[in-house]
Design a protein around this motif. Sequence first.
Motif: not given
Ligand SMILES: [Zn+2]
Length: 306
Positions: A91, A95-96, A204, A268
């Motif tokens: 996604h 952070d990704h 996530d 995570h």
């Molecule tokens: Zn994340």
Amino acid sequence: MTVKSACPMRPATEPCRRPLTTSTQVVLLGTGAPGPDPARSGPATAIIANGTAYLVDFGPGVVRRAAAAYHKGVTAFGAGVSALRTVFLTHLHADHTAGYPDLILTTWIMGRKRPLEVYGPKGIKAMTDYVLRAWKVDIANRLSGMERAAASGYGVNAHEIMRGPIYADRNIRVTAFPVNHGEMKDAFGFRFETADRTIVISGDTAPTPTLIENCTDCDILIHEAYSEQTYRRVSRKWQAYRRKYHTSSRELAELANRVAPRLLVLYHRANPGGGVAAANPEDALLNEIRDLYKGEVVTGHDLDVL
Ligand SMILES: [Zn+2]
Ligand SMILES: [Zn+2]
């Protein structure tokens, strides 16, 4: 870390399906969350199948962690990470994805001669275009200046994915499934099937039935989680956020009891708020899950090889 034994905690009535000694490797490149923890890069995981590296997510630090893995002996990344070409994105959260310019440009500068193939949610094409436009001065300079980088290498073929099979070659088959990440509508988990392993990555997500459907009979489940201990320490507003966007230790234990992965890997992991300086012992999460789930479970660390 190399995991050699399978299912040591499995009850005798539930035999292991096969030993966990295989040629497909999982390399944890980034096990962190948004907080800038120096010990945990942003989310990034690689699967090495038949000597080829496949990347999932490109959080900040991804290229340097891949270079570190190369120096540890994971040669599939290539020197300078220039052999990495096939990438999947769960996604579009920062952070990704904050390692995206690094992933595109550094690997090109270090010798990649063919475009990256990136498979991600709706919006990845626009993000790719913006990155290339933002660095157009550098790209033009490297193409026409003394460096003369390969013109064929800086490009990216961005593929916007839907649920279902999204990729297959002679090493690996990849299936995307939608997950439940609050208001982030286009969020996926992935199921990877190689000749000897099935690996599922949650991305996530709050608990979702699609994860259960796709992890039936999986060898390794890499799943996000937060501990009840940290949950109790955040405000009601952030507790509501966690319930909608992420998975608690209890929920993950319930899920693991249903799908019985041969190895559950935690990544995570949310902190208790207040930045990365706040204490967040990893044992708290692990112990909460072990209280409710008796299968094999480990906390993932950057550069673990499974
Ligand atoms: Zn994340
Ligand atoms: Zn997210």
